[in-house]
Design an enzyme around this catalytic site. Structure first.
Site, PDB file in Angstrom:
ATOM      1  N   SER A 174      34.641  70.386  80.977  1.00 37.39           N
ATOM      2  CA  SER A 174      35.652  71.396  80.676  1.00 37.39           C
ATOM      3  C   SER A 174      35.424  72.611  81.574  1.00 37.39           C
ATOM      4  CB  SER A 174      35.556  71.812  79.204  1.00 37.39           C
ATOM      5  OG  SER A 174      34.319  72.443  78.947  1.00 37.39           O
ATOM      6  N   SER A 177      29.486  66.291  80.296  1.00 38.49           N
ATOM      7  CA  SER A 177      29.692  67.354  79.315  1.00 38.49           C
ATOM      8  C   SER A 177      30.827  66.998  78.352  1.00 38.49           C
ATOM      9  CB  SER A 177      29.941  68.673  80.059  1.00 38.49           C
ATOM     10  OG  SER A 177      29.819  69.778  79.216  1.00 38.49           O
ATOM     11  N   PHE A 178      31.951  67.729  78.402  1.00 35.98           N
ATOM     12  CA  PHE A 178      33.103  67.395  77.567  1.00 35.98           C
ATOM     13  C   PHE A 178      33.516  65.936  77.752  1.00 35.98           C
ATOM     14  CE2 PHE A 178      37.765  66.883  78.261  1.00 35.98           C
ATOM     15  CZ  PHE A 178      38.172  66.770  76.944  1.00 35.98           C
ATOM     16  N   ASP A 204      19.299  72.769  81.940  1.00 35.35           N
ATOM     17  CA  ASP A 204      20.712  72.904  81.580  1.00 35.35           C
ATOM     18  C   ASP A 204      20.885  74.042  80.570  1.00 35.35           C
ATOM     19  OD1 ASP A 204      23.340  72.617  80.697  1.00 35.35           O
ATOM     20  OD2 ASP A 204      23.265  70.424  80.724  1.00 35.35           O
ATOM     21  N   HIS A 215      23.308  71.789  84.787  1.00 33.61           N
ATOM     22  CA  HIS A 215      24.341  71.069  84.042  1.00 33.61           C
ATOM     23  C   HIS A 215      25.083  70.031  84.878  1.00 33.61           C
ATOM     24  CE1 HIS A 215      26.919  70.512  80.622  1.00 33.61           C
ATOM     25  NE2 HIS A 215      28.006  70.930  81.251  1.00 33.61           N
TER      26      HIS A 215
END
Length: 275
Positions: free
Chosen positions: A34, A103-104, A225, A253
């Site tokens: 995101s 991630s998302f 991260d 990340h």
């Protein structure tokens, strides 16, 4: 309108969906994270050519991000995003794909698998939320105002080595925000931040749901991260029955960017072991 992030389009779950495609063979769907100016292309174009040497690689813009159609009445939530991903898989007739989520995108992959693990071959998850975790309020994308300076400051929060954030990357992401816009989807993912330094709880899929995921999983996480803590991938390794975990030191990340060669090698090796 012209931008490198604009690729092919297909109607998925009733939405004109922007995506990129390379290679042939087993389908591998790359699911972006995101944030401001994110798109499938921006997240994945560096690794797509390498993965496409062995597989059919597809990188869609999930609804709410990039250049996929955004319905004015959309209520952004995980059910809506799973519906869109399901529509994308069905529209292209992809059988037993591998989902690779950042991630998302990893959260979306897990949510899809919790409902229909039998339709997937495997998943590679990087920096993926799982269970409850805390985030400390600071300079937040929640209140992002488009500018090159703000985009650069935002992007430098993600990697361990800040020099990874190039002027080209900043300009490209900024251009997407100006062409495509869109903050609603990001704000649906995270609670509004409080005063700087305040702890806020973010809720990922609970352990009871993770235990329902029978799909083989490779979890990758950067030790440093700052966006999604390592504890989330440890939770995946603990609760997903067929999961393994690799932790990268001096990595933030963006595993697929900060450890590009190792990411490609581990992903291809993992996919090669799948049934």
């Amino acid at each position: 309108m012209s931008h490198p992030a604009i690729g092919k389009s297909v109607v998925a779950a009733g939405l004109k969906t922007n995506y990129h495609e390379m290679g042939s063979g087993r389908p591998v769907i790359l699911l972006h994270g995101s944030g401001m100016g994110v798109s499938g292309w921006e997240n994945w174009h560096r690794v797509m050519p390498e993965l496409a040497k062995q597989h059919r690689v597809l990188a869609p813009d999930i609804v709410g991000f990039g250049f996929t159609e955004r319905p004015a009445e959309a209520q952004y939530n995980i059910k809506f995003w799973v519906q869109h991903l399901t529509g994308f898989i069905d529209a292209l007739g992809l059988e037993k794909p591998v989902l690779v989520g950042n991630s998302f995108g990893g959260s979306l992959a897990l949510a899809y698998a919790a409902r229909q693990s039998d339709k997937l071959s495997g998943m590679v998850l990087m920096g993926t939320p799982a269970g409850d975790f805390t985030r400390t309020s600071g300079s937040s994308a929640w209140y992002y105002e488009p500018s090159l300076e703000n985009m650069g400051a935002l992007l430098r929060e993600f990697p361990y080595d800040k020099s990874i954030v190039t002027d080209e990357m900043v300009a490209s992401r900024h251009e997407v925000t100006m062409l495509a816009g869109g903050l609603d989807a990001y704000r649906a993912l995270f609670p509004e931040p409080g005063p700087a330094g305040e702890q806020r709880t973010v809720r990922g899929l609970p352990p009871s749901t993770l235990e329902q995921v029978t799909t083989p999983v490779l979890a990758l996480h950067g030790r440093e991260d700052k966006m999604i803590p390592l504890e989330c991938s440890l939770r995946i390794a603990e609760h997903v029955p067929n999961a393994e975990l690799h932790v990268f030191g001096k990595c933030g990340h963006w595993v697929q960017i900060e450890r590009q060669d190792q990411f490609v090698e581990q992903t291809l090796n993992f996919i090669a072991r799948l049934a």
